[in-house]
Design an enzyme around this catalytic site. Structure first.
Site, short mmCIF file in Angstrom:
data_model
loop_
_atom_site.label_atom_id
_atom_site.label_comp_id
_atom_site.label_asym_id
_atom_site.label_seq_id
_atom_site.Cartn_x
_atom_site.Cartn_y
_atom_site.Cartn_z
N GLN A 140 -8.82 -6.48 3.93
CA GLN A 140 -8.04 -6.45 2.51
C GLN A 140 -7.05 -6.77 2.59
OE1 GLN A 140 -10.84 -5.63 0.55
NE2 GLN A 140 -11.85 -5.59 2.28
N GLY B 57 0.93 -0.95 -0.03
CA GLY B 57 0.02 -0.02 -0.02
C GLY B 57 0.80 1.37 0.09
N ASN C 262 -10.83 -9.85 -10.47
CA ASN C 262 -10.28 -8.85 -11.35
C ASN C 262 -10.58 -7.38 -11.27
OD1 ASN C 262 -10.40 -11.56 -13.04
ND2 ASN C 262 -8.39 -10.65 -13.56
N SER D 57 -1.37 -11.47 -6.21
CA SER D 57 -0.55 -11.83 -7.43
C SER D 57 -0.29 -13.29 -7.31
CB SER D 57 0.69 -11.09 -7.59
OG SER D 57 1.71 -11.54 -8.46
N TYR E 108 -1.03 -18.85 -3.93
CA TYR E 108 -1.99 -17.58 -3.83
C TYR E 108 -3.36 -18.20 -3.53
CZ TYR E 108 -4.97 -13.68 -4.33
OH TYR E 108 -5.81 -12.62 -4.06
#
Length: 332
Positions: free
Chosen positions: A88, A48, A185, A93, A156
């Protein structure tokens, strides 16, 4: 968009947003403050950016905790006095997880478990978390429905599926109410175009603006349910405000319910950017090899979200692309 939705007031609620300095997290903070909630942001700024939340640092109803979800004490501190958690924080990725599965697991599984424990101990009312469409794995059926998944195709994807399993167990064992949102997405304002793991839309926008050729993985026929950020904000708000008891302790596709090929996506970007810079119309598009861990097609059924959470997406792909392109044009 969000203000037009009929939502219960958040005025007397305190909401923790983990990963609040990230793309989705910072947008959540903005809309929560607009709706008069008190907001706590927990972020370690590994992915972030401080500039994403700079406008809120002096806000009287905003608190920043700089820390890591891999530290249980920090998670307890962040959850103290909180009504709802919007979790969050994660290392996103697929390629990143393939290159470094240990760190992805530490953050996405151990960090997630820390947050569940802290939320349980703080007796939060509801724990809403970012799940992932990657959980569908090698399941070939379209559209994707929540109760039918395949085997994960990347570390992931495994971590995000484990999140769902832990959330379910924490409800059954400890009575913690959870809702998982399987993001498809997501794109839009504040999504970072820089770095080795930049998502396709901000990366291609940046390249077009520099008159550089974007490289599509494969022949461009792979398709995705690209989901504009405002749709995701709506789902999070509906998840924390719903009074439908049957909506709790479920996972929901968070998407539009439509799919766009990478070739179509690239053409949308090129067209809207060329309206701002005519030279972009002449930028060539190139192709590279398919990416390991990628699924060919992704399309969500959003019927469950419509039925249980009263979700109605406000932005289809073209509307979202127009708004995103405008934002990048003015901010890159």
């Amino acid at each position: 968009m969000i203000k037009e939705l009929q939502m219960p007031s958040l005025q007397n609620s305190t909401i923790l947003v983990t990963g609040g300095a990230g793309f989705i997290g910072s947008n959540l903070i903005e809309v929560l403050l607009e709706n008069k909630a008190s907001v706590v942001c927990l972020d370690n700024f590994s992915t972030g950016h401080r500039h994403n939340i700079e406008a809120y640092l002096e806000h009287k109803q905003f608190t920043l905790i700089e820390g890591d979800i891999r530290d249980l004490e920090t998670c307890h501190k962040a959850c103290s006095g909180v009504d709802f958690v919007l979790h969050q924080a994660a290392l996103g990725s697929v390629p990143r997880s393939i290159e470094d599965p240990i760190t992805s697991n530490d953050v996405n599984v151990s960090g997630f478990l820390n947050m569940l424990v802290a939320a349980r101990d703080a007796k939060v009312k509801r724990f809403v978390y970012a799940a992932s469409s990657s959980t569908y794995g090698d399941s070939e059926g379209l559209p994707k429905v929540e109760h039918v998944i395949g085997k994960p195709l990347s570390p992931y994807a495994i971590t995000k599926y484990v999140n769902e399993l832990y959330a379910d167990i924490f409800n059954k064992t400890y009575g913690l109410n959870t809702i998982g949102l399987r993001y498809f997405n997501v794109f839009g304002r504040r999504q970072d175009p820089n770095g080795a793991y930049a998502a396709v839309i901000p990366l291609f926008v940046k390249q077009f603006m520099k008159h550089e050729s974007p490289i599509i993985n494969g022949d461009g026929s792979y398709s995705r349910d690209f989901t504009y950020i405002d749709n995701v904000l709506q789902m999070n708000l509906r998840a924390i405000t719903t009074t439908n008891e049957s909506a709790l302790n479920e996972v929901y596709n968070t998407a539009v319910g439509d799919r766009t090929t990478l070739l179509e996506l690239t053409q949308y970007l090129k067209t809207y950017l060329a309206d701002l810079d005519a030279e972009i119309a002449h930028v060539e598009i190139k192709h590279g090899p398919n990416r390991i861990g990628d699924i060919p097609h992704s399309l969500a059924s959003i019927e469950k979200a419509k039925e249980k959470l009263e979700y109605q997406p406000t932005h289809a792909i073209e509307e979202g692309i127009k708004e995103a392109v405008s934002w990048y044009w003015n901010n890159l």
